[in-house]
Scaffold this active site. Sequence first.
Site, short mmCIF file in Angstrom:
data_model
loop_
_atom_site.label_atom_id
_atom_site.label_comp_id
_atom_site.label_asym_id
_atom_site.label_seq_id
_atom_site.Cartn_x
_atom_site.Cartn_y
_atom_site.Cartn_z
N HIS A 1 -7.76 9.70 -1.10
CA HIS A 1 -6.96 9.70 0.12
C HIS A 1 -7.68 10.36 1.31
CE1 HIS A 1 -2.48 9.27 1.34
NE2 HIS A 1 -3.28 9.05 2.37
N LYS B 1 -3.09 5.99 -4.09
CA LYS B 1 -4.17 6.91 -3.75
C LYS B 1 -4.00 8.25 -4.46
CE LYS B 1 -3.66 4.88 0.83
NZ LYS B 1 -2.23 4.49 0.75
N TYR C 1 3.18 9.89 -0.48
CA TYR C 1 4.30 9.23 0.21
C TYR C 1 5.63 9.47 -0.50
CZ TYR C 1 0.59 6.43 2.49
OH TYR C 1 -0.53 6.01 3.18
N ASP D 1 0.84 -1.20 0.00
CA ASP D 1 0.00 0.00 0.00
C ASP D 1 0.88 1.25 0.00
OD1 ASP D 1 -2.94 1.15 0.90
OD2 ASP D 1 -1.30 2.29 1.81
#
Length: 278
Positions: free
Chosen positions: A115, A82, A57, A52
């Site tokens: 998200h 996401k 990120y 994930d």
Amino acid sequence: MTIQLKGLNDVVELNNGVHMPRFGLGVWQVTEEGQVEQAVLSAVKAGYRSIDTAKIYGNEDGVGRAIRDCGVSRDELFITTKVWNADMGYESTLQAFQTSLDKLGLQQLDLYLIHWPVEGKIKDTWRAIEKLYKDGKVRAIGVCNFHIHHLEELLKDAEIKPMLNQVECHPLLGQVELREFCQKHGIVVEAWSPLMQGNLDLPELAELAKKHGKTPAQIVLRWDLQHGIVTIPKSTHENRIIENADLYDFELSQEDMALIDGINQNKRFGPDPDNFDF
């Protein structure tokens, strides 16, 4: 809910028939050079098949390199990313998806999620995600951090029901009402920060860890799985990645589960989806 658990190959069937691993690796905040690749490679070697990530990120390219280098065929892996808040909206979501897909080096994604529930942007974003699903670019679609009222609003107009809602969920934030709502509507619940960002020093967890010969982290992750909650603990250390997945040689009793359920304080370690600013 009684979940029969056998091992890391356990899957949950989403409401469109796609099978998703019940257990996987989260890679939030894993941004040091080479770190995410090593974490993913260690996880896959240990038997994990679900990874994930998210645009925000900043490590989709590293995840993609690890996917290519892991020695496991693409169809055995389940990859999630996401759409970030700043990219929400119809056309911008379509563009953001393609950027993520390119960074991951994939032809198709397994799961694409909104998200955060950005007010005024949810429905256009969901229309774009529905298009990606209809076009076969993603096998399953869903949301993150949606309260019941966010889901109710989305469901009013959604052509395709979300298959999953990824939320902060752990013994101190049990999310019982939300989990019941999602179960009623056929939406799988997935936990982020299942280990409470390391805040595991609770007497109830210590008691159960001693009883079962496990760590408090393993007790919490087993609790997730027995409740039917998909879980994606984050770690960058190979020994911890292996330890986190060592959950299938013991079982929590109904009394054990009730003891953990009773810890709930509705305490968040992350932002409240009704009050976030990023």
